[in-house]
Design a protein around this motif. Structure first.
Motif, PDB file in Angstrom:
ATOM      1  N   ASP A   1     -49.842  12.207 -35.043  1.00  0.00           N
ATOM      2  CA  ASP A   1     -48.522  12.877 -35.547  1.00  0.00           C
ATOM      3  C   ASP A   1     -48.581  14.192 -35.915  1.00  0.00           C
ATOM      4  O   ASP A   1     -48.052  15.253 -36.139  1.00  0.00           O
ATOM      5  CB  ASP A   1     -47.593  11.697 -36.031  1.00  0.00           C
ATOM      6  CG  ASP A   1     -47.035  10.816 -34.962  1.00  0.00           C
ATOM      7  OD1 ASP A   1     -47.144  10.795 -33.841  1.00  0.00           O
ATOM      8  OD2 ASP A   1     -46.501   9.860 -35.445  1.00  0.00           O
ATOM      9  N   LEU A   2     -49.385  14.082 -37.202  1.00  0.00           N
ATOM     10  CA  LEU A   2     -49.555  15.368 -37.971  1.00  0.00           C
ATOM     11  C   LEU A   2     -50.288  16.400 -37.383  1.00  0.00           C
ATOM     12  O   LEU A   2     -49.763  17.691 -37.504  1.00  0.00           O
ATOM     13  CB  LEU A   2     -50.374  14.919 -39.122  1.00  0.00           C
ATOM     14  CG  LEU A   2     -49.812  14.099 -40.356  1.00  0.00           C
ATOM     15  CD1 LEU A   2     -50.682  13.500 -41.455  1.00  0.00           C
ATOM     16  CD2 LEU A   2     -48.639  14.672 -40.952  1.00  0.00           C
ATOM     17  N   ILE A   3     -51.457  15.856 -36.580  1.00  0.00           N
ATOM     18  CA  ILE A   3     -51.970  17.229 -36.113  1.00  0.00           C
ATOM     19  C   ILE A   3     -51.328  17.792 -34.855  1.00  0.00           C
ATOM     20  O   ILE A   3     -51.514  18.912 -34.770  1.00  0.00           O
ATOM     21  CB  ILE A   3     -53.649  16.504 -35.509  1.00  0.00           C
ATOM     22  CG1 ILE A   3     -54.503  16.390 -36.893  1.00  0.00           C
ATOM     23  CG2 ILE A   3     -54.221  17.485 -34.629  1.00  0.00           C
ATOM     24  CD1 ILE A   3     -55.621  15.402 -36.550  1.00  0.00           C
TER      25      ILE A   3
ATOM     26  N   ARG B   1     -44.638  20.434 -30.976  1.00  0.00           N
ATOM     27  CA  ARG B   1     -43.269  20.366 -30.909  1.00  0.00           C
ATOM     28  C   ARG B   1     -42.242  21.145 -31.504  1.00  0.00           C
ATOM     29  O   ARG B   1     -41.185  21.107 -31.569  1.00  0.00           O
ATOM     30  CB  ARG B   1     -42.903  18.802 -31.766  1.00  0.00           C
ATOM     31  CG  ARG B   1     -43.308  17.420 -31.133  1.00  0.00           C
ATOM     32  CD  ARG B   1     -43.184  16.390 -31.791  1.00  0.00           C
ATOM     33  NE  ARG B   1     -43.820  16.098 -33.094  1.00  0.00           N
ATOM     34  CZ  ARG B   1     -44.982  15.783 -33.287  1.00  0.00           C
ATOM     35  NH1 ARG B   1     -45.911  15.450 -32.507  1.00  0.00           N
ATOM     36  NH2 ARG B   1     -45.509  15.613 -34.935  1.00  0.00           N
ATOM     37  N   THR B   2     -42.982  22.391 -31.855  1.00  0.00           N
ATOM     38  CA  THR B   2     -42.230  23.490 -32.647  1.00  0.00           C
ATOM     39  C   THR B   2     -41.550  24.499 -31.440  1.00  0.00           C
ATOM     40  O   THR B   2     -40.925  25.189 -32.002  1.00  0.00           O
ATOM     41  CB  THR B   2     -43.122  24.165 -33.713  1.00  0.00           C
ATOM     42  OG1 THR B   2     -44.328  24.639 -32.789  1.00  0.00           O
ATOM     43  CG2 THR B   2     -43.496  23.351 -34.610  1.00  0.00           C
ATOM     44  N   GLY B   3     -42.106  24.498 -30.441  1.00  0.00           N
ATOM     45  CA  GLY B   3     -42.030  25.700 -29.315  1.00  0.00           C
ATOM     46  C   GLY B   3     -42.541  26.856 -29.827  1.00  0.00           C
ATOM     47  O   GLY B   3     -43.112  26.808 -30.997  1.00  0.00           O
TER      48      GLY B   3
ATOM     49  N   VAL C   1     -48.572  28.663 -31.193  1.00  0.00           N
ATOM     50  CA  VAL C   1     -48.522  27.021 -31.366  1.00  0.00           C
ATOM     51  C   VAL C   1     -50.104  26.541 -31.300  1.00  0.00           C
ATOM     52  O   VAL C   1     -50.465  25.733 -32.086  1.00  0.00           O
ATOM     53  CB  VAL C   1     -47.761  26.420 -30.007  1.00  0.00           C
ATOM     54  CG1 VAL C   1     -47.910  24.983 -29.761  1.00  0.00           C
ATOM     55  CG2 VAL C   1     -46.247  26.799 -30.292  1.00  0.00           C
ATOM     56  N   LEU C   2     -50.817  27.044 -30.239  1.00  0.00           N
ATOM     57  CA  LEU C   2     -52.351  26.748 -30.247  1.00  0.00           C
ATOM     58  C   LEU C   2     -52.966  27.025 -31.602  1.00  0.00           C
ATOM     59  O   LEU C   2     -54.065  26.140 -31.921  1.00  0.00           O
ATOM     60  CB  LEU C   2     -53.123  27.244 -29.041  1.00  0.00           C
ATOM     61  CG  LEU C   2     -52.639  26.688 -27.826  1.00  0.00           C
ATOM     62  CD1 LEU C   2     -53.423  27.307 -26.577  1.00  0.00           C
ATOM     63  CD2 LEU C   2     -52.686  25.058 -27.684  1.00  0.00           C
TER      64      LEU C   2
ATOM     65  N   ALA D   1     -52.158  18.128 -23.156  1.00  0.00           N
ATOM     66  CA  ALA D   1     -51.995  18.295 -21.796  1.00  0.00           C
ATOM     67  C   ALA D   1     -50.594  18.367 -21.308  1.00  0.00           C
ATOM     68  O   ALA D   1     -50.353  19.256 -20.182  1.00  0.00           O
ATOM     69  CB  ALA D   1     -52.760  16.888 -21.089  1.00  0.00           C
ATOM     70  N   LEU D   2     -49.671  17.651 -21.736  1.00  0.00           N
ATOM     71  CA  LEU D   2     -48.432  17.532 -21.642  1.00  0.00           C
ATOM     72  C   LEU D   2     -47.657  19.094 -21.887  1.00  0.00           C
ATOM     73  O   LEU D   2     -46.891  19.627 -20.978  1.00  0.00           O
ATOM     74  CB  LEU D   2     -47.308  16.754 -22.126  1.00  0.00           C
ATOM     75  CG  LEU D   2     -47.676  15.242 -21.520  1.00  0.00           C
ATOM     76  CD1 LEU D   2     -47.062  14.165 -22.427  1.00  0.00           C
ATOM     77  CD2 LEU D   2     -47.079  14.946 -20.254  1.00  0.00           C
ATOM     78  N   TRP D   3     -48.089  19.217 -23.084  1.00  0.00           N
ATOM     79  CA  TRP D   3     -47.717  20.657 -23.488  1.00  0.00           C
ATOM     80  C   TRP D   3     -48.164  21.909 -22.635  1.00  0.00           C
ATOM     81  O   TRP D   3     -47.403  22.967 -22.093  1.00  0.00           O
ATOM     82  CB  TRP D   3     -48.082  20.882 -24.978  1.00  0.00           C
ATOM     83  CG  TRP D   3     -47.880  22.293 -25.445  1.00  0.00           C
ATOM     84  CD1 TRP D   3     -46.294  22.591 -26.096  1.00  0.00           C
ATOM     85  CD2 TRP D   3     -48.478  23.578 -25.487  1.00  0.00           C
ATOM     86  NE1 TRP D   3     -46.660  23.920 -26.497  1.00  0.00           N
ATOM     87  CE2 TRP D   3     -47.455  24.441 -26.026  1.00  0.00           C
ATOM     88  CE3 TRP D   3     -49.796  24.137 -25.116  1.00  0.00           C
ATOM     89  CZ2 TRP D   3     -47.752  25.843 -26.432  1.00  0.00           C
ATOM     90  CZ3 TRP D   3     -49.972  25.260 -25.255  1.00  0.00           C
ATOM     91  CH2 TRP D   3     -49.132  26.163 -26.000  1.00  0.00           C
TER      92      TRP D   3
END
Length: 198
Positions: free
Chosen positions: A67-69, A74-76, A82-83, A133-135
């Protein structure tokens, strides 16, 4: 003050997870539930009420870390940002003394507790890879990048980010030189996205 039925003291849960992480790193799967309870400063009953086995504790530890990593996913926002944030989070967890000892602890326990190792992998690195993968699939859908195999690309990103640092952490070998985490994370994100540019 009496506790409301069903109310859980999250501080005790965190103390249990912190104690378990330390002991897994020190002793591997051989650590007992009694030792975890003692280190956490809770009763055995409290420990078993929250986590019925070492497998459940391992899963909870891995979920917490995952969750932390993966929070940046989840920020958009801009894919390179993001990466980069994701790569920084991965490297920061790996490059700390706690992260390195955690990796060694999992490696030590794997042959002796395959169920525990599988739970840790599935809830931690496996879940992180699934979220990435979903992102990536969503970025492809939006036309921002072209990713025909999001699961393969997610694994590639993790490999590019961690490189031999992960192996060094497991083996307890020092880095040949200090890692500039922000620079490495930014370069990894930029190179990865160039490979999947539209």
């Amino acid at each position: 003050m009496a506790r409301v039925t069903g109310q859980i003291d999250e501080r005790k849960s965190e103390a249990i997870l912190d104690a378990a992480a330390e002991l897994f790193a020190e002793k591997g799967a051989a650590v007992s539930m009694d030792a975890i309870a003692r280190r956490a400063g809770v009763s055995k009953q409290t420990l078993y009420n929250r986590y019925g086995s070492k497998v459940e504790i391992g899963r909870a530890l891995a979920e917490r870390r995952s969750d932390l990593i993966t929070a940046p996913l989840r920020t958009g926002g801009d894919p390179v940002m993001v990466l980069t944030a994701l790569a920084e989070a991965m490297l920061a967890k790996l490059c700390t003394a706690d992260g390195r000892s955690s990796m060694r602890g999992v490696a030590l326990m794997s042959p002796h507790a395959p169920g525990l190792a599988e739970a840790v992998y599935s809830a931690g690195p496996g879940e992180g890879r699934r979220r990435l993968a979903l992102w990536l699939a969503e970025q492809d859908r939006l036309g921002l990048i072209r990713v025909p195999d999001p699961h393969g690309a997610a694994e590639m990103f993790v490999g590019m980010t961690l490189g031999h640092s992960q192996l060094r952490a497991i083996l307890g070998v020092d880095e040949p030189r200090p890692i500039d985490i922000p620079a490495r994370a930014r370069e990894t994100a930029q190179r990865f996205l160039r490979a999947f540019a539209v």
